[in-house]
Design an enzyme around this catalytic site. Structure first.
Site, PDB file in Angstrom:
ATOM      1  N   ARG A  65      19.639  63.429  44.695  1.00 59.18           N
ATOM      2  CA  ARG A  65      21.089  63.315  44.526  1.00 59.18           C
ATOM      3  C   ARG A  65      21.458  63.098  43.053  1.00 59.18           C
ATOM      4  O   ARG A  65      22.372  63.729  42.538  1.00 59.18           O
ATOM      5  CB  ARG A  65      21.623  62.162  45.384  1.00 59.18           C
ATOM      6  CG  ARG A  65      23.140  61.975  45.354  1.00 59.18           C
ATOM      7  CD  ARG A  65      23.572  60.882  46.311  1.00 59.18           C
ATOM      8  NE  ARG A  65      24.986  60.573  46.266  1.00 59.18           N
ATOM      9  CZ  ARG A  65      25.942  61.214  46.946  1.00 59.18           C
ATOM     10  NH1 ARG A  65      25.632  62.222  47.735  1.00 59.18           N
ATOM     11  NH2 ARG A  65      27.220  60.856  46.827  1.00 59.18           N
ATOM     12  N   GLU A 180      33.532  70.227  50.991  1.00 53.40           N
ATOM     13  CA  GLU A 180      32.483  69.417  51.602  1.00 53.40           C
ATOM     14  C   GLU A 180      32.123  70.073  52.930  1.00 53.40           C
ATOM     15  O   GLU A 180      32.915  70.032  53.879  1.00 53.40           O
ATOM     16  CB  GLU A 180      33.034  68.002  51.830  1.00 53.40           C
ATOM     17  CG  GLU A 180      32.019  66.988  52.248  1.00 53.40           C
ATOM     18  CD  GLU A 180      31.213  66.414  51.084  1.00 53.40           C
ATOM     19  OE1 GLU A 180      31.804  65.928  50.116  1.00 53.40           O
ATOM     20  OE2 GLU A 180      29.972  66.456  51.189  1.00 53.40           O
TER      21      GLU A 180
END
Lengths: 315, 313
Positions: A65, A180
């Protein structure tokens, strides 16, 4: 026929960027941007320049991430004005660089639109994230995308909450849009998720091209889900979670949650119920990256926003 | 036909967090440890050791720190000398071998149940190395009758035990319990409950077996690993240039026939399967991208297993 004073005249959006890899393990955006860096034909439109860009290349290389800190929380005024000292976290250095190329944030020189491509482990479908309820350009673009994608739905998350909003990578631009799409595990590429994201961007760029060519978009309403509250997992005194998202809530993003509905299930089988006073619409349910941010899910409230007609400013 | 008599399965280990981001096993081991603290050692009908296999990786919620620990249990790696530059997982594997093994010796623990999750749509899959471990095979058969919410399948790797590289090869009998789909770093209640039931039923079988229950033989359908298939990659950069085809995605253990779609390239072309009919599994497992595996292929057979009962001394 709408009277002239109800049409908002806005500047053309000539400089557009598409960011992938803001989180280095959210694969759809990374693959799309890499594909378009090699061959940009699919994202070319008349009247605008579209730049595909990998935001966090070191995190992408490691399929993680972030390296030091979450890039998508790093665009604070403090970070963006931090002096170039040794030992500056990688993502803070990166935020400053991105602000230099695509900003400066808040200035007239900033890029017009940035699309920031994300995946989530939550069952959020193809969610569009907005940061302002008064950005008419974005509201009209979202309306266009939703109509073009129908019957496939695109829920809209509006995060304008003073405590819950955060300084995103895309916030450098005048019109930031988050995409998203999920559910997709981190580090995995699913064809259906990839194609949804690709199609949404196609429609978004079509909108911008039409707008820049002088098309007037009539007044519209947009259903949004406004960020309301962050709900954490029950935890013990060591900070370990003591319960899981309840099976009746798991995968039920965007469905109503009422007082008395199951919310968490402890490891030894006890149900914890939602106690809130009014109906909320949960989202980001069981997102992998949010365990460390103390969030099991976010509650939202449904709202209808109205947007004026828009067309480009004629000089 | 008479029974095959087998020794008692005296001691069992339940291992979680062999991969630090496969969350069901981590939380099952923690919950079992909590139960033991509250209710004492008699909480289970047989002696059970609980192990958090890779605590450093669990703490960081990563698959591994230096190297995949579940490839470190071959006899060669277990006997290799440890130096300061040895990967953490090699050291830890040797540590676990001392705790639960030594592998191949009479002192090794009787059963290891190693808990894993996968991003693939594999339901509950039991993986082990040989076709003739009747304890393992009977546990598989028992779980297939007891667990009905998802398919329970058996995969066999057919590798000699000394070459077998995963944790469950340390014990006399052992298998990996692989449950999915679940993203790494996420705990889903439905997957946790399924795995918990798998562990409980395993303990249940062992307790019944040790008490003298006769378990009838029969046939068990098993999938024998045959080969693995990588993604199409750019010849210069080695980057993926195609994704698992939507008609193959999530179709683990559904027969793949000649002409079936395998991959969809970014430019929209379909790559088709051209070989003999086989059964794919571990389709689109996150951790296998770096190992060059898009999916594995297996042959399906019906394996006859004998009636078994415990050997009375």
């Amino acid at each position: 026929m709408s009277s002239r004073c109800n049409i908002s005249c806005l500047q053309e959006a000539k400089r557009v960027a598409i960011f992938g890899g803001t989180h280095g393990n959210e694969m759809s955006g990374i693959m799309l941007v890499n594909m378009w860096i090699k061959n940009a034909a699919e994202i070319e439109r008349n009247g605008l320049v579209t730049k595909p860009f990998i935001s966090n290349p070191r995190a992408v290389e490691k399929c993680t991430r972030y390296i030091d800190t979450d890039l998508n929380r790093a665009f604070t005024p403090e970070n963006l004005s931090a002096p170039d000292l040794e030992g500056l976290q990688y993502e803070v250095q990166r935020a400053k660089k991105i602000n230099q190329i695509f900003g400066p944030k808040g200035s007239p020189d900033a890029y017009d639109v940035i699309f920031d491509l994300h995946n989530t482990t939550s069952n959020m479908g193809s969610t569009i994230i907005l940061e302002s309820s008064t950005d008419l350009f974005n509201l009209q673009m979202v309306n266009y995308i939703k109509k073009a994608m129908a019957p496939h739905t695109c829920p809209v998350l509006l995060n304008e909450h003073p405590q819950l909003k955060y300084s995103t990578t895309r916030s450098v631009a005048k019109h930031p849009i988050g995409l998203e799409v999920g559910p997709q595990p981190q580090g995995v590429l699913r064809s259906n998720v990839f194609e949804s994201m690709r199609t949404i961007l196609k429609h978004a760029l079509d909108f911008i091209e039409l707008f820049n060519s002088g098309v007037e978009f009539p007044p519209c309403t947009v259903e949004v889900f406004r960020a309301h509250e962050r709900m954490d997992y029950p935890r013990d005194t060591n900070g370990n979670i003591t319960a899981m998202v309840h099976p009746h809530l798991q995968d039920c993003d965007w469905e109503p949650l009422n007082r008395g509905d199951p919310m968490f299930l402890t490891f030894d089988g006890r149900t914890i119920f939602y106690e809130g006073a009014s109906t909320v619409y949960p989202t980001f349910i069981n997102e992998a990256a949010y365990y460390e941010k103390q969030q099991a899910f976010m509650t939202t409230c449904r709202e209808i926003l109205a947007a004026n007609a828009i067309r480009k400013t004629v000089k | 036909m008479g029974s095959t008599f087998l020794p008692t399965v005296g001691r069992m280990a339940v291992c979680g967090g062999t991969h630090g981001n496969e969350m069901s096993g981590v939380y099952i081991v923690r919950e079992m440890e909590r139960q033991r603290r509250v209710m004492g050692d008699g909480v289970w009908p047989i002696p059970v050791t609980t192990v958090l296999s890779n605590p450093r990786a669990v703490k960081e919620c990563r698959r591994y720190i230096d190297t995949d620990m579940n490839r470190c249990f071959s006899s060669a790696i277990l006997s290799s000398p440890i130096t300061d530059s040895s990967p953490y997982e090699v050291w830890r594997a040797q540590d676990l071998n001392a705790l639960l093994g030594p592998k191949g010796s009479a002192g090794a623990i009787d059963m290891i149940c190693d808990l894993h999750n996968t991003t693939s749509n594999m339901g509950l899959t039991l993986i082990h190395y040989t076709t003739n471990d009747w304890v393992n095979m009977h546990i598989c058969k028992y779980l297939q009758t007891k667990i009905t919410q998802v398919p329970v399948r058996v995969v066999i790797l057919e590798v000699p035990i000394s070459d077998a590289y995963s944790l469950e090869s340390v014990s006399k009998h052992g298998f990996t319990m692989e449950v999915g789909p679940q993203p790494h770093g996420v705990i889903r209640a439905d997957i946790y409950n399924l795995m918990k039931e798998g562990v409980d039923m395993t303990i249940d079988w062992i307790q019944k077996f040790n008490s003298g229950t006769v378990f009838d033989g029969g046939e068990v359908e098993v999938f024998i690993w045959h080969k693995s298939v990588d993604y199409p990659r750019d010849p210069d950069t080695q980057e993926l240039n195609a994704v698992i085809h939507p008609q193959l995605q999530d179709r683990d253990f559904c027969q793949l026939k000649k002409g079936d779609p395998l991959f969809l390239s970014f430019s929209g072309e379909t790559v088709k399967y051209e070989e003999e009919s086989l059964y794919p599994f571990f389709i689109n497992e996150c951790a296998y991208y770096e190992k060059g595996i898009a999916f594995h292929l297996a042959k399906k057979i019906k394996l006859p297993i004998p009636t078994v009962q415990v050997q009375k001394d």
